[in-house]
Motif scaffolding. Structure first.
Motif, short mmCIF file in Angstrom:
data_model
loop_
_atom_site.label_atom_id
_atom_site.label_comp_id
_atom_site.label_asym_id
_atom_site.label_seq_id
_atom_site.Cartn_x
_atom_site.Cartn_y
_atom_site.Cartn_z
N SER A 62 -5.18 5.29 -8.00
CA SER A 62 -6.50 5.02 -7.44
C SER A 62 -6.97 3.61 -7.79
CB SER A 62 -7.51 6.05 -7.95
OG SER A 62 -7.18 7.35 -7.51
N VAL A 102 2.49 2.33 -3.41
CA VAL A 102 1.66 2.74 -4.55
C VAL A 102 2.07 4.13 -5.03
CG1 VAL A 102 -0.67 3.40 -5.25
CG2 VAL A 102 -0.30 1.27 -3.99
N ILE A 145 0.84 -1.20 0.00
CA ILE A 145 0.00 0.00 0.00
C ILE A 145 0.87 1.25 0.00
CG2 ILE A 145 -1.63 1.34 1.38
CD1 ILE A 145 -2.94 -0.94 -0.03
N ARG A 183 -3.83 5.92 3.72
CA ARG A 183 -2.77 6.02 2.70
C ARG A 183 -3.27 6.76 1.46
NH1 ARG A 183 2.43 4.87 4.49
NH2 ARG A 183 2.50 2.89 5.61
N GLU A 184 -4.51 6.49 1.08
CA GLU A 184 -5.07 7.11 -0.11
C GLU A 184 -5.26 8.61 0.08
OE1 GLU A 184 -8.24 5.73 -3.47
OE2 GLU A 184 -8.89 5.57 -1.39
N ILE A 202 -5.94 1.57 4.17
CA ILE A 202 -6.02 1.95 2.76
C ILE A 202 -6.53 3.38 2.63
CG2 ILE A 202 -7.17 1.48 0.56
CD1 ILE A 202 -7.22 -1.49 1.36
N TRP A 237 -6.53 -3.25 -3.96
CA TRP A 237 -6.28 -3.75 -2.61
C TRP A 237 -7.56 -3.85 -1.80
CZ3 TRP A 237 -2.67 -6.63 -1.01
CH2 TRP A 237 -1.43 -6.60 -1.65
N ARG A 238 -8.51 -2.95 -2.03
CA ARG A 238 -9.80 -3.11 -1.36
C ARG A 238 -10.46 -4.41 -1.80
NH1 ARG A 238 -9.98 2.62 -2.25
NH2 ARG A 238 -10.09 3.75 -0.26
N LEU A 240 -2.05 10.12 -0.72
CA LEU A 240 -1.42 9.40 -1.81
C LEU A 240 -0.51 10.28 -2.65
CD1 LEU A 240 -1.32 6.63 -3.21
CD2 LEU A 240 -3.28 7.33 -4.58
N MET A 298 -5.26 1.19 -5.45
CA MET A 298 -5.90 1.19 -4.14
C MET A 298 -7.20 0.39 -4.17
SD MET A 298 -4.11 2.61 -1.84
CE MET A 298 -2.89 3.86 -1.42
N GLN A 299 -7.96 0.53 -5.24
CA GLN A 299 -9.20 -0.25 -5.37
C GLN A 299 -8.88 -1.73 -5.48
OE1 GLN A 299 -12.34 0.83 -4.97
NE2 GLN A 299 -12.84 -1.34 -5.01
#
Length: 400
Positions: A102, A91, A88, A158-159, A155, A108-109, A162, A105-106
């Protein structure tokens, strides 16, 4: 022991463990199912042996070293949690396009959702996490579990930063550290399994200190960023960091010190990006932020001291009930009336391996002080060679 392919001498040196540790590998192929690799490594999960990918050791060597203090039954969960954090965190370093970032990140979700559903994608961290979740459920008869909301919390934090957005205040930086590094410790405690407001309280302070120190440690690399996909905190790439010509990658630099601290001491971002270590007020700003990190370590030590003296920890936990994982309703009456210090000390003893994250943070802050808070000093980016024996000394004496 499985034989590894010949590696570059530098890679071999980086991969040398500081302790005799249990190691894991993930064998994943798009054309075949997962297969057991070896029945001869006690306690190792049958599908995941030898090593989590090298970035885990390269980008978070302290956590790799400290895994020796984690209970063997929780090691799979610990490795997956720490490797998840590395992926994470990287990224932003490995992508320059906001849309791509983005999307990752999605990804990882989705990976976390599928891992909790028992159908992880063919991705090493997801497979290991799914296995750890299954083992935890089996050995506790479904009574203990990790909380998906905590992974999502990491997440989201972090986002939010980002693209290296500045922290508006020092308290905002603390919140970021709580939502990342403290939360990683909550997850590891849950994997033991241990539900304890005292252990969570200690982990919160230690995580905040670790998160603040991590942000400080990353300032030189963000101000003078190396070329994409080659970010490492083990060396100064692309020139001398802190010099006007440092970096040389053409990427835009950023200064992630809290804005209120910068305003108070008169630090200007453009001056830092132009003059580096010579920017007016920079060491004062670094000192102010580092002091807050050190305050959290001092608080954690005082809490331990009070508990061992048979006293109350001294102050209330700041984050109970904020998210799903801090729900102590099963022991609400006991928590309300206050546990005996004996019980709390027993919980801290179980949690102590997780609390060892305080040691590398403390060692780095000591080095920063010796460098007179010049964040651009090259020695601050070197691996801490004292960590193995300092950690062993601290663990054997139960000190942080």
């Amino acid at each position: 022991m499985l034989q590894q392919a010949t590696a570059h001498p530098l890679q071999q040196e980086l991969q040398k463990p500081k302790f005799k540790v249990r190691v894991h590998i993930v064998r994943i192929s798009s054309s075949q199912s997962l297969k057991p690799l070896s029945p001869y490594i006690p306690g190792a999960c049958p599908y995941l042996l030898l090593t989590i990918p090298p970035p885990y050791r390269l980008y978070d060597n302290p956590s790799y070293t400290l895994q020796t203090f984690i209970s063997p039954s929780s090691l799979d969960a610990y490795l997956s949690i720490r490797a998840f954090n590395i992926d994470i965190a990287r990224v932003a370093d490995s992508t320059s396009n906001p849309t791509i970032a983005s999307m990752r990140m999605q990804f990882w979700r989705d990976t976390i959702n599928k891992s909790f559903a028992g159908t992880p994608p063919k991705e090493p961290v997801g497979v290991l996490l799914s296995h750890a979740l299954s083992v935890l459920s089996s050995r506790t008869a479904g009574k203990a579990r990790l909380h998906k909301s905590w992974f999502m919390r990491v997440i989201a934090a972090r986002e939010q930063y980002l693209h290296n957005a500045p922290y508006p205040t020092l308290e905002a930086l603390e919140l970021y550290a709580e939502n990342t590094y403290s939360t990683l410790s909550y997850l590891t405690l849950a994997s033991l399994p241990l539900t304890s407001v005292t252990a969570d309280h200690l982990a919160s302070h230690i995580g905040k200190a670790a998160g603040i120190a991590a942000v400080l440690r990353g300032i030189p690399l963000l101000a003078f960023p190396p070329p994409p996909n080659h970010h490492s905190n083990t060396a100064a790439l692309g020139g001398v960091l802190g010099s006007p010509s440092g970096g040389g990658s053409g990427r835009q630099g950023a200064v992630t010190l809290p804005l209120d601290v910068m305003a108070e001491v008169g630090v200007k971002e453009e001056e830092v990006l132009k003059k580096g270590a010579e920017a007016q007020g920079l060491t004062d700003a670094v000192f102010a932020v580092a002091t807050r990190a050190n305050d959290h370590l001092i608080t954690a030590r005082e809490m331990l001291k009070n508990l061992r003296a048979g006293e109350d920890v001294g102050h209330e936990f700041e984050h109970p009930g904020e998210v799903e994982g801090h729900d102590y309703t099963a022991n609400s009456q006991e928590q309300t009336n206050g546990k005996s210090t004996k019980v709390q000390n027993e919980e801290v003893e179980r949690a102590f391996g997780v609390l060892m994250q305080a040691i590398p943070t403390s060692l780095w802050l000591e080095r920063l002080q010796k460098a007179d808070f010049d964040i651009f000093k090259p020695e601050l980016r070197k691996r801490e060679w004292r960590l193995p024996y300092k950690a062993y000394w601290a663990y054997s004496r139960r000190r942080i």
